[in-house]
Scaffold this motif. Structure first.
Motif, PDB file in Angstrom:
ATOM      1  N   MET A  40     -12.924 -12.048 -11.793  1.00 31.30           N
ATOM      2  CA  MET A  40     -12.350 -10.741 -12.107  1.00 31.30           C
ATOM      3  C   MET A  40     -12.082  -9.982 -10.809  1.00 31.30           C
ATOM      4  O   MET A  40     -12.958  -9.866  -9.948  1.00 31.30           O
ATOM      5  CB  MET A  40     -13.297  -9.938 -12.995  1.00 31.30           C
ATOM      6  CG  MET A  40     -12.792  -8.526 -13.301  1.00 31.30           C
ATOM      7  SD  MET A  40     -13.671  -7.706 -14.655  1.00 31.30           S
ATOM      8  CE  MET A  40     -15.252  -7.376 -13.871  1.00 31.30           C
ATOM      9  N   HIS A  41     -10.882  -9.451 -10.707  1.00 32.14           N
ATOM     10  CA  HIS A  41     -10.492  -8.608  -9.562  1.00 32.14           C
ATOM     11  C   HIS A  41     -10.322  -7.178 -10.064  1.00 32.14           C
ATOM     12  O   HIS A  41      -9.411  -6.892 -10.844  1.00 32.14           O
ATOM     13  CB  HIS A  41      -9.178  -9.136  -8.968  1.00 32.14           C
ATOM     14  CG  HIS A  41      -8.481  -8.165  -8.065  1.00 32.14           C
ATOM     15  ND1 HIS A  41      -7.153  -7.840  -8.193  1.00 32.14           N
ATOM     16  CD2 HIS A  41      -8.933  -7.441  -7.018  1.00 32.14           C
ATOM     17  CE1 HIS A  41      -6.820  -6.967  -7.262  1.00 32.14           C
ATOM     18  NE2 HIS A  41      -7.869  -6.703  -6.536  1.00 32.14           N
ATOM     19  N   VAL A  42     -11.218  -6.321  -9.628  1.00 35.84           N
ATOM     20  CA  VAL A  42     -11.216  -4.911 -10.028  1.00 35.84           C
ATOM     21  C   VAL A  42     -10.834  -4.073  -8.819  1.00 35.84           C
ATOM     22  O   VAL A  42     -11.178  -4.421  -7.691  1.00 35.84           O
ATOM     23  CB  VAL A  42     -12.622  -4.535 -10.563  1.00 35.84           C
ATOM     24  CG1 VAL A  42     -12.835  -3.041 -10.586  1.00 35.84           C
ATOM     25  CG2 VAL A  42     -12.833  -5.133 -11.948  1.00 35.84           C
ATOM     26  N   VAL A  43     -10.122  -3.003  -9.031  1.00 34.24           N
ATOM     27  CA  VAL A  43      -9.680  -2.147  -7.934  1.00 34.24           C
ATOM     28  C   VAL A  43     -10.228  -0.740  -8.167  1.00 34.24           C
ATOM     29  O   VAL A  43      -9.825  -0.051  -9.111  1.00 34.24           O
ATOM     30  CB  VAL A  43      -8.140  -2.107  -7.855  1.00 34.24           C
ATOM     31  CG1 VAL A  43      -7.694  -1.290  -6.645  1.00 34.24           C
ATOM     32  CG2 VAL A  43      -7.576  -3.517  -7.800  1.00 34.24           C
ATOM     33  N   VAL A  44     -11.188  -0.345  -7.338  1.00 35.37           N
ATOM     34  CA  VAL A  44     -11.794   0.975  -7.487  1.00 35.37           C
ATOM     35  C   VAL A  44     -10.895   2.017  -6.810  1.00 35.37           C
ATOM     36  O   VAL A  44     -10.671   1.970  -5.601  1.00 35.37           O
ATOM     37  CB  VAL A  44     -13.213   1.023  -6.890  1.00 35.37           C
ATOM     38  CG1 VAL A  44     -13.806   2.421  -7.039  1.00 35.37           C
ATOM     39  CG2 VAL A  44     -14.105  -0.016  -7.571  1.00 35.37           C
ATOM     40  N   VAL A  45     -10.364   2.922  -7.621  1.00 33.06           N
ATOM     41  CA  VAL A  45      -9.463   3.966  -7.138  1.00 33.06           C
ATOM     42  C   VAL A  45     -10.279   5.259  -7.015  1.00 33.06           C
ATOM     43  O   VAL A  45     -10.957   5.650  -7.975  1.00 33.06           O
ATOM     44  CB  VAL A  45      -8.291   4.165  -8.122  1.00 33.06           C
ATOM     45  CG1 VAL A  45      -7.334   5.242  -7.624  1.00 33.06           C
ATOM     46  CG2 VAL A  45      -7.549   2.853  -8.338  1.00 33.06           C
ATOM     47  N   PRO A  46     -10.258   5.900  -5.832  1.00 35.12           N
ATOM     48  CA  PRO A  46     -11.149   7.044  -5.608  1.00 35.12           C
ATOM     49  C   PRO A  46     -10.660   8.324  -6.275  1.00 35.12           C
ATOM     50  O   PRO A  46     -10.289   9.284  -5.620  1.00 35.12           O
ATOM     51  CB  PRO A  46     -11.193   7.161  -4.085  1.00 35.12           C
ATOM     52  CG  PRO A  46      -9.873   6.640  -3.628  1.00 35.12           C
ATOM     53  CD  PRO A  46      -9.496   5.562  -4.608  1.00 35.12           C
ATOM     54  N   ILE A  47     -10.648   8.307  -7.591  1.00 35.59           N
ATOM     55  CA  ILE A  47     -10.324   9.499  -8.391  1.00 35.59           C
ATOM     56  C   ILE A  47     -11.382   9.627  -9.489  1.00 35.59           C
ATOM     57  O   ILE A  47     -12.048   8.651  -9.831  1.00 35.59           O
ATOM     58  CB  ILE A  47      -8.921   9.408  -9.046  1.00 35.59           C
ATOM     59  CG1 ILE A  47      -8.826   8.178  -9.963  1.00 35.59           C
ATOM     60  CG2 ILE A  47      -7.833   9.332  -7.966  1.00 35.59           C
ATOM     61  CD1 ILE A  47      -7.515   8.096 -10.750  1.00 35.59           C
ATOM     62  N   ILE A  48     -11.525  10.852 -10.000  1.00 33.93           N
ATOM     63  CA  ILE A  48     -12.456  11.108 -11.100  1.00 33.93           C
ATOM     64  C   ILE A  48     -11.599  11.449 -12.318  1.00 33.93           C
ATOM     65  O   ILE A  48     -11.076  12.563 -12.420  1.00 33.93           O
ATOM     66  CB  ILE A  48     -13.394  12.299 -10.777  1.00 33.93           C
ATOM     67  CG1 ILE A  48     -13.963  12.210  -9.348  1.00 33.93           C
ATOM     68  CG2 ILE A  48     -14.511  12.403 -11.810  1.00 33.93           C
ATOM     69  CD1 ILE A  48     -14.844  11.045  -9.091  1.00 33.93           C
ATOM     70  N   LEU A  49     -11.433  10.494 -13.235  1.00 37.00           N
ATOM     71  CA  LEU A  49     -10.564  10.730 -14.398  1.00 37.00           C
ATOM     72  C   LEU A  49     -11.222  11.644 -15.433  1.00 37.00           C
ATOM     73  O   LEU A  49     -10.544  12.342 -16.169  1.00 37.00           O
ATOM     74  CB  LEU A  49     -10.165   9.414 -15.064  1.00 37.00           C
ATOM     75  CG  LEU A  49      -8.999   8.662 -14.429  1.00 37.00           C
ATOM     76  CD1 LEU A  49      -8.667   7.431 -15.257  1.00 37.00           C
ATOM     77  CD2 LEU A  49      -7.764   9.553 -14.304  1.00 37.00           C
ATOM     78  N   GLY A  50     -12.543  11.568 -15.532  1.00 37.71           N
ATOM     79  CA  GLY A  50     -13.241  12.481 -16.440  1.00 37.71           C
ATOM     80  C   GLY A  50     -13.273  12.023 -17.889  1.00 37.71           C
ATOM     81  O   GLY A  50     -14.231  12.300 -18.609  1.00 37.71           O
ATOM     82  N   ARG A  51     -12.226  11.338 -18.339  1.00 38.22           N
ATOM     83  CA  ARG A  51     -12.131  10.884 -19.728  1.00 38.22           C
ATOM     84  C   ARG A  51     -11.139   9.740 -19.785  1.00 38.22           C
ATOM     85  O   ARG A  51     -10.358   9.538 -18.854  1.00 38.22           O
ATOM     86  CB  ARG A  51     -11.693  12.032 -20.643  1.00 38.22           C
ATOM     87  CG  ARG A  51     -10.408  12.688 -20.215  1.00 38.22           C
ATOM     88  CD  ARG A  51     -10.375  14.192 -20.539  1.00 38.22           C
ATOM     89  NE  ARG A  51      -9.367  14.855 -19.735  1.00 38.22           N
ATOM     90  CZ  ARG A  51      -8.073  15.019 -20.103  1.00 38.22           C
ATOM     91  NH1 ARG A  51      -7.668  14.595 -21.281  1.00 38.22           N
ATOM     92  NH2 ARG A  51      -7.214  15.601 -19.307  1.00 38.22           N
TER      93      ARG A  51
END
Lengths: 226, 226
Positions: free
Chosen positions: A181-192
């Motif tokens: 699995m290749h996951v990409v952590v994006v530095p944002i806080i979506l909240g929901r």
């Protein structure tokens, strides 16, 4: 597309893979309030812009140009060696429940980028749709293991990609069916939105995990089953 | 410790900083079921082992050795230039509600590593405790802004560190009071515990965010206010 044989002509074990799967710092892989006008919901383009900037995405969508750095090195692994995809119904389209618009053939136009059989998981089965360029959508009401058996059969020895959305990836992870699995952590806080990680406590015990950050700001994380 | 003046003798603006703050891929910065025997709850050492391996931690705890690579480059920023810390009551100890054991003086022994005034946020005020080595614990029932005013006064122009736990960091972030935050994404799925990100949708809009991965497997993420 790679064959299912290595350079010495020996068969390679078929793997089940996830690629280019973005997740926010707070663990959401899709925004809330998805609709036909807003396929990513309130997340907009924020989860995918690391990807839409790459050469791989440009080629996939018939555009010139695109970056060829770290992000593209990962993005380009999406296609080669894949013989079939499994996706959830929510990735295929915004409709929920019984199909009211059978004219809907996905978000991707007449010639989708998959170019393989694609198995769409749904409780509301409908006839298969053959598209231009090698993609055929099959609609099946099946467990993850059953869907995987069908996809492996259709993939002819090549790998199977689990295409999402988050609920589908989660189900396959929970069932222990993902090899890579290749996951990409994006530095944002979506909240929901829709969580990628719910119900997966201790997932790391089954995988070798590596991380590398890119100058675009995202961090690529690979999970490789022991 | 740095002074509050730069190399030309000019005053430097006091900042509010968070350092070495670990968070799991699913957004938890503390495990569930914390107790005196399990200060990190079910997370055990998993969130902090990138830190306990560093030279900075070894020095802080009176040990020899420790790594001096990327993890330590970040870990070593914890102390210099800090004139006071604010922490939540749950970081100070495992007791909840009115103090039943006033003998409790924190997890850190007779000579805690802070070496500054430390303001402990609690609804149950008690007399200050002066420890060896420069640490004094003050117990205050105050809003984040009030606590920060007291800490800045005590810091004498130096920076103020928000020491945690997650609820305390979250409150200061929500109040817009953090200037710089160093978060460490640890590739584990805790599944439960205390979230760092709850209620902080869109936090990224207020910060410049950079990321770098370390060979220990974690990713250091810095948030610097615009």
């Amino acid at each position: 597309m790679n064959s299912a044989f290595d350079q010495r002509g020996l068969p390679v074990m078929s793997r089940v893979r996830v690629h280019n799967f973005s997740v926010s710092l707070d663990g959401f892989s899709a925004g809330a309030d998805q609709s036909q006008e807003a396929p990513f919901g309130h997340a907009g383009q924020r989860l995918v812009q690391w990807f839409t900037g790459t050469r791989s995405f440009h080629v996939m969508t018939g555009q010139e140009g695109g970056s060829v750095g770290i992000d593209d090195a990962f993005a380009s692994n999406w296609g080669p060696g894949i013989g079939a995809e499994i996706m959830g119904r929510n990735k295929f389209g915004p409709q929920r429940g019984p199909w009211t618009d059978e004219e809907w053939k996905g978000w991707w136009g007449e010639e989708p980028p998959f170019r393989t059989p694609v198995f769409v998981l749904t409780h509301h089965v409908r006839p298969s749709i053959e598209m231009k360029g090698g993609t055929t959508f099959h609609f099946i009401d099946a467990s993850p293991a059953e869907a995987l058996a069908a996809a492996k059969e259709a993939a002819g020895g090549l790998d199977v990609r689990i295409g999402g959305g988050p609920a589908t990836v989660r189900q396959f992870l929970a069932a222990g069916l993902i090899d890579h699995m290749h996951v990409v952590v994006v530095p944002i806080i979506l909240g929901r939105g829709e969580s990628l990680w719910d119900g997966l406590e201790g997932l790391e015990e089954s995988f070798i995990i590596e991380s590398v950050s890119s100058s675009s700001g995202v961090t690529h994380v690979t999970f490789t089953r022991h």
